[in-house]
Design a protein around this motif. Structure first.
Motif: not given
Length: 286
Positions: A20-25, A45-47, A78-80, A99-103
């Motif tokens: 439900g979160r958006t991919v930002t990074r 990104q953006g989805m 995986l490091r959260w 690295r993956m970011g989600f808002d």
């Protein structure tokens, strides 16, 4: 190496944290980790994240119809972060691969050591990933019956049990540690040929596969990524326990070393008291 229970633990954690979160990074730090190029990783990104699934030891983050699939290999993890570091990830010689970011929150994929086997894919269909396409049945799937296992054993009749269990084309998700645990529970030698099992031994192996994996998944449930590896190590009965007493019968746990791996077993439970020869150059664990 993370195996099915740990990967399932990561899946459950990510499902509750990023769906439900958006991919930002999307910051790739180790270019060798990315195995696909038709769709850039920045396309995510953006989805929004729609789902998190598991295929054997592969994790599958579905984002807007695309699939970010990764395999942590032997030394990956995986490091959260509840809040990602603001500084962008930079390519270099360190352990960071992606690295993956989600808002706000997000995760790093890291890999220790010098070997670089962690793999990341961005595809339209999970079947486009060769390792996923080649997977055998999930041993906890509804379709995995005792008859299914019998067919696998018969088709690998001249292969040692340890190798049969670890081959992802036979069974998806079992690796070095849980194959040791399963064989100890089933009281079977790792070097016993798959085609030589009696009906009772096949039944014991099927029950051991299901029981060990289900128990491990239950232990992993609810644990954050930072605790999953220690939780696994502390719960193992024989793997990594050479020289310690077997918790089942008290016999000293033995080890067989190979060029790049090892196995552990209990002579009392599994080999009638016989200590197996050290087959360091064996091809069992190819």
């Amino acid at each position: 190496m993370p195996e099915m229970p740990e990967v399932e633990g990561l899946r459950v954690f990510l499902e509750g944290s990023i769906v439900g979160r958006t991919v930002t990074r999307t910051e790739l730090a180790a270019f060798s980790a990315l195995k696909t190029f038709a769709t850039p990783i920045t396309a995510l990104q953006g989805m929004d994240v729609d789902a998190v699934r598991r295929h054997g030891k592969f994790l599958d983050v579905e984002v807007g119809g695309l699939h970010l699939i990764f395999h942590l290999a032997r030394a990956g993890w995986l490091r959260w972060y509840d809040e990602l570091p603001p500084r962008p990830a930079k390519p270099g010689k360190g352990p960071l691969a992606l690295r993956m970011g989600f808002d706000g929150p997000g995760f790093d994929l890291t890999e220790a050591g010098t070997q670089r086997k962690l793999a990341v894919y961005v595809v339209d269909d999970p079947a486009e990933v060769p390792g996923v396409a080649a997977l055998g049945p999930d041993p906890l799937g509804e379709g995995f019956t005792a008859a299914t296992l019998d067919e696998i054993l018969q088709s690998n009749a001249r292969t040692q049990l340890k190798g049969v269990l670890r081959d992802q084309k036979n069974l998806a998700g079992i690796g070095n540690a849980y194959s040791d645990e399963i064989l100890q529970r089933a009281r079977l030698s790792p070097f016993k040929l798959a085609g030589s099992l009696t009906e009772d031994e096949r039944a014991a192996l099927y029950a051991a596969i299901r029981a060990d994996l289900l128990e491990a998944i239950d232990r992993a449930a609810g644990l954050p990524p930072s605790e999953l590896k220690d939780g696994k190590r502390s719960s193992l009965r024989v793997h990594g326990k050479a020289g310690q007493p077997c918790p089942t019968c008290g016999t000293t746990i033995a080890e067989v070393s190979f060029a790049d791996s090892f196995l552990n077993y209990c002579p009392g439970c599994q080999t009638g008291g016989k200590v197996l020869a050290d087959r360091r150059m064996s091809k069992l664990l190819k």
